[in-house]
Design a protein around this motif. Sequence first.
Motif, short mmCIF file in Angstrom:
data_model
loop_
_atom_site.label_atom_id
_atom_site.label_comp_id
_atom_site.label_asym_id
_atom_site.label_seq_id
_atom_site.Cartn_x
_atom_site.Cartn_y
_atom_site.Cartn_z
N SER A 13 -14.82 47.66 -30.78
CA SER A 13 -14.56 49.09 -30.63
C SER A 13 -15.24 49.62 -29.39
O SER A 13 -16.23 49.06 -28.91
N CYS A 14 -14.70 50.70 -28.85
CA CYS A 14 -15.24 51.31 -27.63
C CYS A 14 -15.36 52.81 -27.84
O CYS A 14 -14.46 53.44 -28.40
N ARG A 15 -16.47 53.37 -27.39
CA ARG A 15 -16.68 54.81 -27.51
C ARG A 15 -17.61 55.28 -26.41
O ARG A 15 -18.38 54.49 -25.84
N PRO A 16 -17.59 56.58 -26.07
CA PRO A 16 -18.56 57.12 -25.12
C PRO A 16 -19.98 57.01 -25.69
O PRO A 16 -20.19 57.17 -26.90
N ALA A 17 -20.92 56.70 -24.83
CA ALA A 17 -22.31 56.58 -25.27
C ALA A 17 -22.86 57.94 -25.68
O ALA A 17 -22.51 58.98 -25.13
N ARG A 18 -23.73 57.92 -26.68
CA ARG A 18 -24.44 59.12 -27.14
C ARG A 18 -25.92 58.97 -26.80
O ARG A 18 -26.40 57.88 -26.49
N LEU A 19 -26.65 60.07 -26.86
CA LEU A 19 -28.07 60.02 -26.51
C LEU A 19 -28.84 59.05 -27.39
O LEU A 19 -29.81 58.43 -26.93
N GLU A 20 -28.41 58.87 -28.64
CA GLU A 20 -29.12 57.93 -29.50
C GLU A 20 -28.89 56.47 -29.08
O GLU A 20 -29.55 55.55 -29.59
N ASP A 21 -27.95 56.26 -28.14
CA ASP A 21 -27.73 54.90 -27.62
C ASP A 21 -28.69 54.56 -26.48
O ASP A 21 -28.72 53.41 -26.02
N GLU A 22 -29.48 55.53 -26.04
CA GLU A 22 -30.34 55.31 -24.87
C GLU A 22 -31.28 54.12 -25.07
O GLU A 22 -31.33 53.21 -24.23
#
Length: 265
Positions: free
Chosen positions: A140-149
């Motif tokens: 799956s692919c998605r835009p990164a979120r701040l919690e992915d930092e």
Amino acid sequence: MMRAEIGQLTIDESTLDAICDLRGAYLDGLLEAQELYLELLVRRARVFVLKSQERRIGYFLLGEDGTLLEYFVTREHLERMDAILGMLIEQFAIRKALCKSFDHSLLSCCSGYQTGMKAIGIHFRERQEKPASRVVEGVSCRPARLEDEEPIIAINEAVFDQDEEVREYIEAGQVLVFEKDAEMAGFGIFARVIAGRPEFDIGMLVARKFRRQGYGEYIIRLLADFCQRNGWRPVCGCAIENEASRRCLEKAGFIGRYRLLEFVF
């Protein structure tokens, strides 16, 4: 601000904003698009304007370590380009130059003064349609979120030079996260090289657990297609010794026709 005189030339220190017209002419005259790696160095460089009889005839950019990053002379003064570079090398103690192989004017000038040259990077500017070398499923692919930092920082290996860049890219919406069974398999990044121009530099990293399974090629293909759907031109590059990245980009259809050359004076 520094001012110097060499022969009949006056050299004034300036800013990138002040030379935007000259630099635009330089970029328009190149056979291919600027490299993001160099553009990042350019943004921190010292800027010098070349003047003859108080008329601007060109400019050059110096990196922090005395590296020539760009050199441009207007068409009316091209016959002086070689001689001017020789004077600049001496006056400004220029140790080396980074030259794109498609920057023919700088390439020609450097060849007359160099004491050594080596290729240090590969520029990919063309892409051809070719079938995927391996089928990747269940990703799956998605835009990164701040919690992915933090997870991105944990697997990062030189894609981001500094940890704080990760948040900057995420907040700009320029990071895509790829997951397999709810685990981060890797990430892709994209960034416009120069404001107002259509080229976007793309790059990726695959977590160690998922390497050698086709994920890198999969991410690059998706990033390139994503850019093209948005009307952008995907470009990329890698260090000459990074064989893994080169193979990945070539499998995704990119052609490494050009080189980043380092000349020593």
